[in-house]
Design a protein around this motif. Sequence first.
Motif, PDB file in Angstrom:
ATOM      1  N   SER A 220       1.811  12.392   8.110  1.00 47.23           N
ATOM      2  CA  SER A 220       0.506  12.508   8.773  1.00 47.23           C
ATOM      3  C   SER A 220      -0.458  13.279   7.870  1.00 47.23           C
ATOM      4  CB  SER A 220       0.641  13.278  10.093  1.00 47.23           C
ATOM      5  OG  SER A 220       1.594  12.669  10.921  1.00 47.23           O
TER       6      SER A 220
ATOM      7  N   GLU B 174      -0.638  10.465  17.694  1.00 50.19           N
ATOM      8  CA  GLU B 174      -1.146  11.839  17.840  1.00 50.19           C
ATOM      9  C   GLU B 174      -2.271  12.112  16.839  1.00 50.19           C
ATOM     10  OE1 GLU B 174       1.977  10.939  17.568  1.00 50.19           O
ATOM     11  OE2 GLU B 174       2.938  11.596  19.418  1.00 50.19           O
TER      12      GLU B 174
ATOM     13  N   THR C 147       2.094   7.086   1.665  1.00 48.07           N
ATOM     14  CA  THR C 147       3.009   8.043   2.291  1.00 48.07           C
ATOM     15  C   THR C 147       4.118   8.494   1.332  1.00 48.07           C
ATOM     16  OG1 THR C 147       2.573   7.004   4.414  1.00 48.07           O
ATOM     17  CG2 THR C 147       4.553   8.337   4.292  1.00 48.07           C
TER      18      THR C 147
ATOM     19  N   PHE D 188       0.870  -1.182   0.000  1.00 48.77           N
ATOM     20  CA  PHE D 188       0.000   0.000   0.000  1.00 48.77           C
ATOM     21  C   PHE D 188       0.901   1.225   0.000  1.00 48.77           C
ATOM     22  CE2 PHE D 188      -2.519   3.087   2.495  1.00 48.77           C
ATOM     23  CZ  PHE D 188      -3.797   2.943   1.984  1.00 48.77           C
TER      24      PHE D 188
HETATM   25  C1  LIG Z   1       7.354   1.205  10.118  1.00 49.18           C
HETATM   26  C2  LIG Z   1       6.452   2.021   9.260  1.00 49.18           C
HETATM   27  C3  LIG Z   1       5.720   1.407   8.236  1.00 49.18           C
HETATM   28  C4  LIG Z   1       4.886   2.153   7.414  1.00 49.18           C
HETATM   29  N1  LIG Z   1       4.231   1.525   6.384  1.00 49.18           N
HETATM   30  C5  LIG Z   1       3.557   2.285   5.485  1.00 49.18           C
HETATM   31  C6  LIG Z   1       2.982   1.690   4.308  1.00 49.18           C
HETATM   32  O1  LIG Z   1       3.054   0.484   4.084  1.00 49.18           O
HETATM   33  N2  LIG Z   1       2.351   2.512   3.426  1.00 49.18           N
HETATM   34  C7  LIG Z   1       2.235   3.838   3.630  1.00 49.18           C
HETATM   35  O2  LIG Z   1       1.654   4.523   2.778  1.00 49.18           O
HETATM   36  N3  LIG Z   1       2.739   4.432   4.750  1.00 49.18           N
HETATM   37  C8  LIG Z   1       3.415   3.689   5.662  1.00 49.18           C
HETATM   38  N4  LIG Z   1       3.961   4.285   6.781  1.00 49.18           N
HETATM   39  C9  LIG Z   1       3.669   5.697   7.078  1.00 49.18           C
HETATM   40  C10 LIG Z   1       2.798   5.831   8.325  1.00 49.18           C
HETATM   41  O3  LIG Z   1       1.553   5.240   8.075  1.00 49.18           O
HETATM   42  C11 LIG Z   1       2.574   7.265   8.827  1.00 49.18           C
HETATM   43  O4  LIG Z   1       1.513   7.860   8.186  1.00 49.18           O
HETATM   44  C12 LIG Z   1       3.731   8.128   8.683  1.00 49.18           C
HETATM   45  O5  LIG Z   1       4.854   7.515   9.288  1.00 49.18           O
HETATM   46  C13 LIG Z   1       3.517   9.486   9.366  1.00 49.18           C
HETATM   47  O6  LIG Z   1       4.342  10.442   8.769  1.00 49.18           O
HETATM   48  P1  LIG Z   1       5.793  10.875   9.299  1.00 49.18           P
HETATM   49  O7  LIG Z   1       6.464   9.658   9.842  1.00 49.18           O
HETATM   50  O8  LIG Z   1       6.419  11.594   8.198  1.00 49.18           O
HETATM   51  O9  LIG Z   1       5.527  11.782  10.537  1.00 49.18           O
HETATM   52  P2  LIG Z   1       5.091  13.361  10.550  1.00 49.18           P
HETATM   53  O10 LIG Z   1       3.781  13.513   9.873  1.00 49.18           O
HETATM   54  O11 LIG Z   1       6.236  14.163  10.042  1.00 49.18           O
HETATM   55  O12 LIG Z   1       4.927  13.570  12.082  1.00 49.18           O
HETATM   56  C14 LIG Z   1       6.039  13.738  12.985  1.00 49.18           C
HETATM   57  C15 LIG Z   1       5.459  13.892  14.383  1.00 49.18           C
HETATM   58  O13 LIG Z   1       4.593  15.037  14.421  1.00 49.18           O
HETATM   59  C16 LIG Z   1       3.302  14.638  14.858  1.00 49.18           C
HETATM   60  N5  LIG Z   1       2.263  15.399  14.156  1.00 49.18           N
HETATM   61  C17 LIG Z   1       2.149  15.612  12.818  1.00 49.18           C
HETATM   62  N6  LIG Z   1       1.044  16.324  12.554  1.00 49.18           N
HETATM   63  C18 LIG Z   1       0.442  16.556  13.744  1.00 49.18           C
HETATM   64  C19 LIG Z   1      -0.758  17.217  14.142  1.00 49.18           C
HETATM   65  N7  LIG Z   1      -1.558  17.792  13.249  1.00 49.18           N
HETATM   66  N8  LIG Z   1      -1.070  17.249  15.450  1.00 49.18           N
HETATM   67  C20 LIG Z   1      -0.266  16.655  16.363  1.00 49.18           C
HETATM   68  N9  LIG Z   1       0.864  16.016  16.061  1.00 49.18           N
HETATM   69  C21 LIG Z   1       1.223  15.950  14.768  1.00 49.18           C
HETATM   70  C22 LIG Z   1       3.193  13.173  14.527  1.00 49.18           C
HETATM   71  O14 LIG Z   1       2.237  12.524  15.319  1.00 49.18           O
HETATM   72  C23 LIG Z   1       4.604  12.684  14.816  1.00 49.18           C
HETATM   73  O15 LIG Z   1       4.745  12.472  16.188  1.00 49.18           O
HETATM   74  C24 LIG Z   1       4.769   3.543   7.621  1.00 49.18           C
HETATM   75  C25 LIG Z   1       5.478   4.146   8.653  1.00 49.18           C
HETATM   76  C26 LIG Z   1       6.326   3.412   9.457  1.00 49.18           C
HETATM   77  C27 LIG Z   1       7.095   4.108  10.532  1.00 49.18           C
END
Ligand SMILES: Cc1cc2nc3c(=O)[nH]c(=O)nc-3n(C[C@H](O)[C@H](O)[C@H](O)COP(=O)(O)OP(=O)(O)OC[C@H]3O[C@@H](n4cnc5c(N)ncnc54)[C@H](O)[C@@H]3O)c2cc1C
Length: 380
Positions: free
Chosen positions: A132, A360, A126, A123
């Motif tokens: 997020s 979050e 991201t 899937f």
């Molecule tokens: C191990 C792993 C596997 C994954 N697998 C997939 C996959 O198969 N397919 C896919 O599409 N995605 C995948 N993802 C993405 C995952 O689903 C998350 O959506 C993604 O990691 C979140 O974005 P970011 O890590 O860039 O964090 P950011 O969005 O940069 O956030 C960083 C921090 O800020 C906080 N934050 C951000 N916005 C807000 C807000 N509005 N209010 C409060 N706090 C906030 C977040 O909670 C976090 O603590 C995966 C992620 C990981 C870590």
Amino acid sequence: MEFTFSEEQEMFRAMFRDFSEKELAPKAEDLDHEERPPMEALRKAAQQGFLGATLPEEYFGAELDYVSYALLIETLAQDCMSTAVTLATHVSLVAMSILEHGSDAQKEEFLPLLAAGEMLGAFALTEPEAGSDAQAVQTRVTADGEDVLLNGVKTWVANGEIAGLYLVFARGEAGLEAYLVPRDAPGLTVGHREPTLGLRSVTFNTLYLEDCRVPQANRLGGDGWAMAAAAQDRMAVALAAAGLGVSERSIAEAARYATERIQFRVPIARKQAIQSYIADVTAQVEALRYLVYHAAWLVDQAQLRPFDASVVKAFGARVARHVTNKMLQVFGGYGFMEDYPMARKYRDARALGLIGGPTELHDYRIARRVFADLDFEIRP
Ligand SMILES: Cc1cc2nc3c(=O)[nH]c(=O)nc-3n(C[C@H](O)[C@H](O)[C@H](O)COP(=O)(O)OP(=O)(O)OC[C@H]3O[C@@H](n4cnc5c(N)ncnc54)[C@H](O)[C@@H]3O)c2cc1C
């Protein structure tokens, strides 16, 4: 109101346990240390029908209800959370999206292959700038005759390296659109694998789409935002079930260890601090168990709301993190050693606060519902 499993569900559970004990328990630790995906176990899981767990029989699925499927994920995660997450990605995010939104032709083409494990699903939503905030997706889709061209980068794609079919979300004229992209589509490059703290048997890769060409017919019908949201809500329940499984096994192993480890001339299980740790995490796991089964039942009733999905996911992530942390403490220094399986559980459970959306973000969705009752709008 009923709180019992049917005879069939109990029978399935015994079958899942048997499978997990034979195929995962003896290998999970080595797979984790060698960072190898559980290919052999997945092949056998396909033979058992687990890769098409919730698909109808006409597509060679096992036609399990979502409660039974949650039991499957919970059971697998007791021995190997990586395998549970690999399978949940394949079933909840990809196969069920095709089942719910696909045309007859798409279902006939892809679902039997997914059920047989001849193709694994991944899937891809991201992106480097869209975490997020999925609304910030920049991957674009443009029409080119009978085909479309996809251009962009997708990050942290679970199953990235082992998948045969990618559900890719891209911005088109009609908003967010979803495409079924086979592994051999021209212009698709599966990039490097990200080394991770936990879930080391799941391959997380970057995908590069450079004029990636797929037929227009590979567009999965409907609004991409709604499809992605529905898939992620289903996945939230599966991830919480995985959190339940890893927590249950952590308690069982730590409790046994506490009866065997002698300090101050008695087993540490006789110390009130240890008893209190065990009691605290057991109560939390009991609460999580009912939340998971209820949420899975809501999926079966087509009544799962974003609020329910976020409640079970956020709570499951918190419980799994707390439980594995406390149970690691019961193991003392041995809990910190990679030669003992508690370290793996702790690392794996940590992923649940991020994968499937950070806690979050789920907290925001829960709070949004509460404030909406007061006619007070909040934004992420
Ligand atoms: C191990 C792993 C596997 C994954 N697998 C997939 C996959 O198969 N397919 C896919 O599409 N995605 C995948 N993802 C993405 C995952 O689903 C998350 O959506 C993604 O990691 C979140 O974005 P970011 O890590 O860039 O964090 P950011 O969005 O940069 O956030 C960083 C921090 O800020 C906080 N934050 C951000 N916005 C807000 C807000 N509005 N209010 C409060 N706090 C906030 C977040 O909670 C976090 O603590 C995966 C992620 C990981 C870590």
